[in-house]
Design a protein around this motif. Structure first.
Motif, short mmCIF file in Angstrom:
data_model
loop_
_atom_site.label_atom_id
_atom_site.label_comp_id
_atom_site.label_asym_id
_atom_site.label_seq_id
_atom_site.Cartn_x
_atom_site.Cartn_y
_atom_site.Cartn_z
N CYS A 233 13.46 56.51 -31.63
CA CYS A 233 12.68 56.69 -30.39
C CYS A 233 11.20 56.43 -30.64
O CYS A 233 10.51 55.86 -29.77
N ALA A 234 10.69 56.83 -31.81
CA ALA A 234 9.27 56.59 -32.12
C ALA A 234 9.00 55.09 -32.24
O ALA A 234 7.96 54.60 -31.80
N VAL A 235 9.94 54.35 -32.80
CA VAL A 235 9.79 52.90 -32.92
C VAL A 235 9.75 52.25 -31.54
O VAL A 235 8.99 51.31 -31.29
N LEU A 236 10.56 52.78 -30.61
CA LEU A 236 10.66 52.19 -29.27
C LEU A 236 9.52 52.63 -28.34
O LEU A 236 9.34 52.05 -27.27
N ALA A 237 8.76 53.64 -28.74
CA ALA A 237 7.68 54.16 -27.90
C ALA A 237 6.54 53.15 -27.79
O ALA A 237 6.36 52.31 -28.68
N PRO A 238 5.75 53.22 -26.71
CA PRO A 238 4.62 52.30 -26.55
C PRO A 238 3.62 52.47 -27.69
O PRO A 238 3.29 53.60 -28.09
N ALA A 239 3.13 51.35 -28.23
CA ALA A 239 2.16 51.40 -29.33
C ALA A 239 0.87 52.06 -28.85
O ALA A 239 0.44 51.88 -27.72
N GLY A 240 0.28 52.85 -29.73
CA GLY A 240 -0.96 53.54 -29.38
C GLY A 240 -1.20 54.73 -30.28
O GLY A 240 -0.39 55.02 -31.18
N PRO A 241 -2.28 55.47 -30.07
CA PRO A 241 -2.63 56.61 -30.93
C PRO A 241 -1.55 57.69 -30.98
O PRO A 241 -1.27 58.23 -32.04
N GLN A 242 -0.96 58.04 -29.82
CA GLN A 242 0.07 59.09 -29.81
C GLN A 242 1.27 58.69 -30.64
O GLN A 242 1.82 59.50 -31.41
N ARG A 243 1.67 57.46 -30.49
CA ARG A 243 2.80 56.96 -31.29
C ARG A 243 2.46 56.96 -32.77
O ARG A 243 3.29 57.31 -33.61
N SER A 244 1.23 56.59 -33.10
CA SER A 244 0.81 56.57 -34.50
C SER A 244 0.89 57.95 -35.12
O SER A 244 1.31 58.10 -36.27
N ARG A 245 0.49 58.97 -34.36
CA ARG A 245 0.57 60.34 -34.88
C ARG A 245 2.02 60.76 -35.11
O ARG A 245 2.35 61.43 -36.09
N MET A 246 2.89 60.36 -34.18
CA MET A 246 4.31 60.70 -34.33
C MET A 246 4.90 59.98 -35.53
O MET A 246 5.66 60.56 -36.32
N GLU A 307 4.36 44.87 -28.80
CA GLU A 307 3.15 45.70 -28.76
C GLU A 307 2.75 46.13 -30.17
O GLU A 307 1.55 46.18 -30.49
N HIS A 308 3.73 46.44 -31.01
CA HIS A 308 3.39 46.82 -32.39
C HIS A 308 2.77 45.65 -33.13
O HIS A 308 1.75 45.81 -33.82
N TYR A 346 -0.02 41.12 -22.26
CA TYR A 346 0.31 42.28 -23.11
C TYR A 346 -0.97 42.93 -23.63
O TYR A 346 -1.11 44.16 -23.61
N ALA A 347 -1.89 42.10 -24.12
CA ALA A 347 -3.14 42.63 -24.68
C ALA A 347 -3.96 43.33 -23.59
O ALA A 347 -4.52 44.41 -23.82
N ALA A 348 -4.02 42.72 -22.40
CA ALA A 348 -4.81 43.31 -21.31
C ALA A 348 -4.26 44.67 -20.91
O ALA A 348 -5.03 45.61 -20.67
N ARG A 349 -2.94 44.78 -20.84
CA ARG A 349 -2.33 46.06 -20.46
C ARG A 349 -2.63 47.13 -21.51
O ARG A 349 -2.95 48.28 -21.17
N MET A 350 -2.55 46.77 -22.78
CA MET A 350 -2.81 47.76 -23.83
C MET A 350 -4.27 48.17 -23.88
O MET A 350 -4.59 49.34 -24.12
N ARG A 355 -4.77 51.79 -25.47
CA ARG A 355 -3.95 51.75 -26.67
C ARG A 355 -4.38 50.64 -27.64
O ARG A 355 -3.83 50.50 -28.72
N LEU A 356 -5.36 49.85 -27.23
CA LEU A 356 -5.89 48.78 -28.06
C LEU A 356 -7.37 48.60 -27.73
O LEU A 356 -7.73 48.56 -26.55
N GLU A 357 -8.20 48.51 -28.75
CA GLU A 357 -9.63 48.33 -28.53
C GLU A 357 -9.98 46.86 -28.70
O GLU A 357 -9.65 46.24 -29.71
N GLY A 358 -10.65 46.31 -27.71
CA GLY A 358 -11.04 44.91 -27.78
C GLY A 358 -11.48 44.39 -26.42
O GLY A 358 -11.62 45.16 -25.46
N LYS A 359 -11.71 43.09 -26.37
CA LYS A 359 -12.09 42.45 -25.11
C LYS A 359 -11.49 41.06 -25.08
O LYS A 359 -11.18 40.47 -26.12
N ILE A 360 -11.33 40.53 -23.86
CA ILE A 360 -10.67 39.24 -23.68
C ILE A 360 -11.61 38.27 -22.98
O ILE A 360 -12.17 38.59 -21.92
#
Length: 424
Positions: A233-246, A307-308, A346-350, A355-360
């Protein structure tokens, strides 16, 4: 239709006017009917027997012990006969539901057992729903209610119906008293995890599965199975800080290294790119709902991996063209969108979800990643590589100086001899 012998015996009993004699004759007839369990008319014979003891010719006082004996006989029947006789019995008892609630509930539980043995989980759940748990005719403890509701929840989950299951789980949550029985509490946690899992709330499901794997009084094999489910379930979760902690909690669990999922867990935890072969092998272990297609046509697993890998790419690159990023992510054109446009989406949504730091830069078609380095300075991408290099050299020089100072303090004679030996 009942056999001729049983029909004749019931007619003779019905003609008897003495209630005590009737009860005795019924008690003598029932074992004879059950003893012929191989008879093709067994179910019809028992149905005829039930109708006879529930008729107006038998008093309510006499019919109750006879009904109890009938229920005990019903327990010994094979599953198909239980279903046929049990269905008729609960319909026959509807007109007397207030006076025979206890017997009705027992028959429903027997019928549910038979349905479950036949893997007819939906039918079993619906039969159990008919039991009156809030009746004023009998006192039912909160523990008994919770046990029944959890059974119904599990039956609905076996039928892949999380919506109905969640409705009964909410009844448990709304009880004024908390669950005290450790076994019931464990079943509740597991049911909650399975509902979260079915509803694709994978982070919540992973947490609940992990709680089950850490619970006391659970066999080691079941605990490892729950831990395995938590990792999936952790692998399938959306990538981001919360998932990283799990992922960090699961990776640091000493038991994880013994599981098949450990290799993909380690790669994801370390932000390594996942290959298609690894993803395919992992996908064979997932449940059907975990491989369901999302709105854009990709599966839940595909989306999680994309996403990962996007997050992993942000650790490797300062910036990247969307076309090259799409190649790394394994994306192809779909519908009206090119592969690069899909990668950008994908990048814009994250980025939008934090869940992702950056700019496009949509005009140039370039994504600038902004991961930030502790102690290096600002998080803008300009000159980041040079600052990282400078910081690395500085840290190395500091470490070498600390080691040299420690040697001089602990081994002054060795340090002095070494200085004298150095060429001038």
């Amino acid at each position: 239709m009942a056999s001729a012998g049983v029909a004749s015996a019931l007619a003779a009993i019905d003609a008897t006017s003495n209630q005590q004699t009737k009860a005795q004759l019924y008690n003598e007839l029932l074992p004879k009917i059950v003893s012929s369990s191989s008879s093709p008319t067994l179910s019809q014979d028992l149905i005829a027997f039930l109708e006879s003891i529930l008729s107006e010719n038998v008093s309510i006082i006499a019919s109750r012990p006879l009904l109890d004996a009938f229920i005990n006989a019903l327990r010994e029947l094979p599953a198909p006969a239980k279903i046929e006789v049990g269905q008729h019995a609960i319909q026959a008892l509807q007109s007397r539901s207030t006076s025979v609630e206890e017997q009705d509930s027992l028959i429903r539980e027997i019928l549910a057992d038979a349905y479950e043995a036949q893997e007819e989980y939906l039918a079993a759940a619906k039969v159990l729903q008919g039991i009156h748990l809030d009746s004023s005719q009998r006192l039912i403890s909160d523990g008994a209610k919770v046990r029944m509701w959890i059974r119904i929840v599990r039956l609905y989950l076996e039928e892949d119906d999380p919506t109905s299951a969640e409705g009964f789980l909410k009844k448990i949550k709304n009880l004024p008293s908390k669950i005290q029985d450790p076994e019931l509490k464990l079943h509740f946690q597991l049911s909650q995890a399975r509902i979260f899992d079915a509803r694709r709330r994978f982070l919540d499901a992973s947490q609940e599965y992990l709680n089950v794997s850490l619970a006391t009084g659970v066999e080691e094999g079941d605990r490892l199975q729950a831990l395995s489910a938590a990792i999936c379930c952790a692998v399938l979760a959306p990538a981001g800080p919360q998932r990283s902690r799990m992922l960090s909690r699961l990776y640091k669990d000493d038991r994880s290294s013994s599981l098949q999922e450990y290799s993909i867990l380690e790669k994801i935890f370390r932000d390594h790119l996942l290959s298609p072969e690894e993803v395919k092998a992992f996908g064979t272990k997932l449940a059907p709902h975990q491989l369901a297609q999302t709105a854009d046509g990709s599966t839940v697993l595909d989306k999680a991996v994309i996403e990962h890998n996007l997050l992993a790419a942000s650790r490797l690159y300062e910036n990247i063209n969307v076309v090259n990023l799409a190649s790394i992510l394994g994306l192809e054109a779909s519908g009206d969108l090119t592969a690069g446009e899909r990668a950008e989406a994908y990048a814009a949504r994250m980025v939008e979800q934090g869940r992702l730091e950056g700019k496009i830069d949509q005009i140039a078609g370039v994504i600038y990643f902004n991961s930030g380095i502790d102690g290096v300075g600002p998080t803008d991408t300009e000159g980041k590589s040079l600052r990282i290099w400078d910081a690395g050299v500085q840290h190395l020089a500091d470490d070498v100086e600390k080691v040299a100072a420690a040697i001089m303090d602990d081994f002054p004679e060795f340090a002095a001899a070494h200085e004298q030996a150095e060429p001038r």
